[in-house]
Design an enzyme around this catalytic site. Structure first.
Site, PDB file in Angstrom:
ATOM      1  CB  CYS A  80      33.095  60.549  69.316  1.00 54.41           C
ATOM      2  SG  CYS A  80      31.514  60.944  70.089  1.00 54.41           S
ATOM      3  CG  HIS A 188      31.805  61.063  64.826  1.00 56.45           C
ATOM      4  ND1 HIS A 188      32.192  59.791  65.142  1.00 56.45           N
ATOM      5  CD2 HIS A 188      30.978  61.464  65.815  1.00 56.45           C
ATOM      6  CE1 HIS A 188      31.634  59.419  66.271  1.00 56.45           C
ATOM      7  NE2 HIS A 188      30.891  60.421  66.704  1.00 56.45           N
ATOM      8  CD  GLU A 190      34.701  59.172  62.490  1.00 51.56           C
ATOM      9  OE1 GLU A 190      35.400  60.188  62.679  1.00 51.56           O
ATOM     10  OE2 GLU A 190      33.907  58.735  63.339  1.00 51.56           O
TER      11      GLU A 190
HETATM   12  N1  GLN Z   1      28.266  58.681  73.968  1.00 47.85           N
HETATM   13  C1  GLN Z   1      29.277  57.758  73.507  1.00 47.85           C
HETATM   14  C2  GLN Z   1      30.142  57.235  74.638  1.00 47.85           C
HETATM   15  O1  GLN Z   1      29.966  57.514  75.777  1.00 47.85           O
HETATM   16  C3  GLN Z   1      30.144  58.382  72.452  1.00 47.85           C
HETATM   17  C4  GLN Z   1      29.345  58.635  71.195  1.00 47.85           C
HETATM   18  C5  GLN Z   1      30.121  58.550  69.919  1.00 47.85           C
HETATM   19  O2  GLN Z   1      31.238  58.017  69.853  1.00 47.85           O
HETATM   20  N2  GLN Z   1      29.497  59.001  68.866  1.00 47.85           N
HETATM   21  O3  GLN Z   1      31.027  56.511  74.364  1.00 47.85           O
END
Ligand code: GLN
Length: 207
Positions: A80, A188, A190
């Site tokens: 992410c 994610h 994890e």
């Molecule tokens: N929107 C977040 C960002 O720009 C990422 C979101 C996440 O890691 N769950 O870093």
């Protein structure tokens, strides 16, 4: 052989990655300082907020050492926000946002839009250990990969339009990639209790 995998611990869901890495058979340690970075065989960039992690990398003077180690071939898995940090190019970043880079992709930050901030779906994922090719993927204000360079392998995409529960603009989007020893997912693993993506990363890190 037990290898040591660091989790960048400046912000984000560090604990979940430490647990998933231990379950995947690695020794997992937190990384906040250049000396700690120097000791790991691989690194996880966790989910969180990429703009904040970017700022903290500079504050903790980890940005240059991390760029150098990635350039020297350090295996890295970005989830992410971590995927955003690994990307060579970002769309919809903030004006001063930088990335560590290394992964020849363009990612779109917060790509799924406000209506679908968070959603979950099952996806086929190439190269997972075991016989089940499907992962349950949890997306939280996630990026997607909009372009991939020639050395990048696509491991997972959102299912096609028409699949129940898939928001229309997300259909078919790339959400997991690998380029050599760099691995990234928009979602994610994890937090789902499924450690196979971490097992895949530990295998990649073992070379
Ligand atoms: N929107 C977040 C960002 O720009 C990422 C979101 C996440 O890691 N769950 O870093």
């Amino acid at each position: 052989m037990t290898i040591t995998i660091g989790v960048l611990a400046l912000q984000g869901d560090v604990r979940e990655h430490l647990a998933a890495l231990e379950a995947a058979g690695a020794r997992a340690v937190t990384v906040r300082r250049p000396e700690e970075l120097a000791r790991v065989d691989g690194l996880v960039l966790p989910g969180g907020e990429s703009t904040t992690i970017d700022k903290l990398l500079r504050v903790f003077e980890l940005d240059e050492p991390l760029r150098d180690r990635v350039a020297a071939g350090l295996p890295v898995y970005g989830s992410c926000a971590g995927m955003i940090l690994l990307a060579d190019r970002i769309l919809a970043g903030t004006a001063d946002q930088r990335t560590v880079g290394g992964l020849d992709v363009t990612v779109r930050r917060n790509a799924f839009g406000r209506q679908v901030d968070s959603f979950e779906t099952d996806l086929p994922f190439a190269g997972l250990p075991g016989d089940d090719p499907t992962v349950h993927a949890v997306f939280i204000r996630a990026p997607w990969v909009e372009e991939t360079g020639p050395g990048v392998e696509v491991l997972a995409r959102i299912p096609d339009a028409g699949t129940p529960g898939i928001p229309e603009p997300a259909a078919g989007r790339i959400v997991a990639v690998q380029q050599g020893s760099l691995l990234a997912t928009s979602f994610h693993p994890e937090i789902s209790g499924d450690t196979r993506v971490h097992e895949l990363f530990v295998e990649i890190a073992k070379g």
